[in-house]
Design an enzyme around this catalytic site. Sequence first.
Site, PDB file in Angstrom:
ATOM      1  N   VAL A   9       0.835  -1.218   0.000  1.00 16.61           N
ATOM      2  CA  VAL A   9       0.000   0.000   0.000  1.00 16.61           C
ATOM      3  C   VAL A   9       0.864   1.260   0.000  1.00 16.61           C
ATOM      4  O   VAL A   9       0.579   2.226   0.680  1.00 16.61           O
ATOM      5  CB  VAL A   9      -1.008   0.005   1.176  1.00 16.61           C
ATOM      6  CG1 VAL A   9      -2.071  -1.057   0.968  1.00 16.61           C
ATOM      7  CG2 VAL A   9      -0.301  -0.204   2.515  1.00 16.61           C
ATOM      8  N   ILE A  12       1.590   3.588  -5.085  1.00 19.75           N
ATOM      9  CA  ILE A  12       0.514   3.268  -6.035  1.00 19.75           C
ATOM     10  C   ILE A  12      -0.620   2.482  -5.351  1.00 19.75           C
ATOM     11  O   ILE A  12      -1.803   2.780  -5.545  1.00 19.75           O
ATOM     12  CB  ILE A  12       1.082   2.550  -7.302  1.00 19.75           C
ATOM     13  CG1 ILE A  12       0.039   2.460  -8.392  1.00 19.75           C
ATOM     14  CG2 ILE A  12       1.660   1.209  -7.009  1.00 19.75           C
ATOM     15  CD1 ILE A  12      -0.286   3.792  -8.989  1.00 19.75           C
ATOM     16  N   THR A 112       3.088  -4.564  -9.941  1.00 17.70           N
ATOM     17  CA  THR A 112       4.520  -4.556  -9.610  1.00 17.70           C
ATOM     18  C   THR A 112       5.384  -4.928 -10.815  1.00 17.70           C
ATOM     19  O   THR A 112       5.115  -5.918 -11.515  1.00 17.70           O
ATOM     20  CB  THR A 112       4.782  -5.550  -8.453  1.00 17.70           C
ATOM     21  OG1 THR A 112       4.036  -5.122  -7.336  1.00 17.70           O
ATOM     22  CG2 THR A 112       6.257  -5.608  -8.087  1.00 17.70           C
ATOM     23  N   HIS A 164       5.359  -4.153 -20.932  1.00 18.40           N
ATOM     24  CA  HIS A 164       5.279  -2.869 -20.218  1.00 18.40           C
ATOM     25  C   HIS A 164       6.722  -2.549 -19.818  1.00 18.40           C
ATOM     26  O   HIS A 164       7.153  -2.823 -18.702  1.00 18.40           O
ATOM     27  CB  HIS A 164       4.362  -2.978 -18.996  1.00 18.40           C
ATOM     28  CG  HIS A 164       4.334  -1.707 -18.185  1.00 18.40           C
ATOM     29  ND1 HIS A 164       3.924  -0.500 -18.687  1.00 18.40           N
ATOM     30  CD2 HIS A 164       4.701  -1.450 -16.899  1.00 18.40           C
ATOM     31  CE1 HIS A 164       4.017   0.433 -17.769  1.00 18.40           C
ATOM     32  NE2 HIS A 164       4.497  -0.109 -16.666  1.00 18.40           N
TER      33      HIS A 164
END
EC number: 1.1.1.37
Length: 288
Positions: A9, A12, A112, A164
Amino acid sequence: MTRLAVMGVGRIGGEVASLATLMGLADELVLYDQDPTFLRAQVLDISHTGLPVFLSTDPSDIKDADICVFAAGLPRNPDIKTRADLLAANLPVVRACAGLLDGFSGILVTVTNPMDINNYLLHRLTGLPRERCIGFGGQLDSARFALALHRRGLNGPAAVLGEHGEHQVPVFSRLKRPIEENLRLEILQELQGSSMDVIKGKGGTVFGPAYHIITLLKMLLSGTKETIPCSAVLKGEYQLSDCSLGVPARIGTDGIREIVTWDLDRWEQEKMADAGAFVRNLCRTVVP
Ligand SMILES: NC(=O)c1ccc[n+]([C@@H]2O[C@H](COP(=O)([O-])OP(=O)(O)OC[C@H]3O[C@@H](n4cnc5c(N)ncnc54)[C@H](O)[C@@H]3O)[C@@H](O)[C@H]2O)c1
Ligand SMILES: O=C(O)C[C@H](O)C(=O)O
């Protein structure tokens, strides 16, 4: 009743948990982080909104979540050149957190980095069906692509497939006019550097990714059946297997309903093949 779990937490994950609360997306939030002091602070801060959300920090509640956003682990800093360079550092995090997903049958959204490899690894470690393992990043890359096109007076549907990361594949062939190779490479280079400008300036990307993650959560909860670029575990689609890679996918309440096949031009096909080879090789190093 909707239960959303967020693992990690920090910048992001915390923003997603906060936005989900503000937007009333979840009745129950299960928050998890390795840092108990920080976790408690995040929980207290969210509780001070006074909004009607039940907050749990009991990791055993994660398995009954409808959706789990996985955002635990190290982010890049200006010394970490590529997202793939985070693999070794985040591998133990992914392995440890996978254990907490034992019995989880909801939808896992992996954030992640390196996201594609982590999505594949979590699919393999948890045994979750591939339809329920969605890697987040394509929507964000596509928004950056749309901005790059707009700055050049170009329009059309902006979608980024592939990794990505450095091996992202902006799809030019769906634009209204043909784009020659030099301009493609110029835009690709700009996209490859776009998040590092944010990281250098403020320590990490937050608003962009959090907005698109929330959009994805809304799609998953409402079942709008939209097609978005996201990372999916591939079994022959786009001639690729044994990896997770950014592809167009139709999203519904059960996760990925369908991986959509687009006619890519030769440049895009070659870039997709390169991206697949790169990600698959890294997947091989982490999945026995
Ligand atoms: N896919 C995307 O588009 C996208 C966008 C932004 C960030 N990211 C990635 O998301 C990850 C998190 O980024 P951030 O900026 O929020 O980082 P951050 O450092 O702010 O937060 C990460 C959190 O994970 C926690 N954590 C670390 N190891 C853990 C473990 N073993 N178990 C539980 N919690 C653990 C930390 O305590 C921290 O609170 C990074 O890998 C980053 O690169 C991806
Ligand atoms: O670039 C990063 O390291 C963070 C994230 O993947 C992003 O694209 O914003």
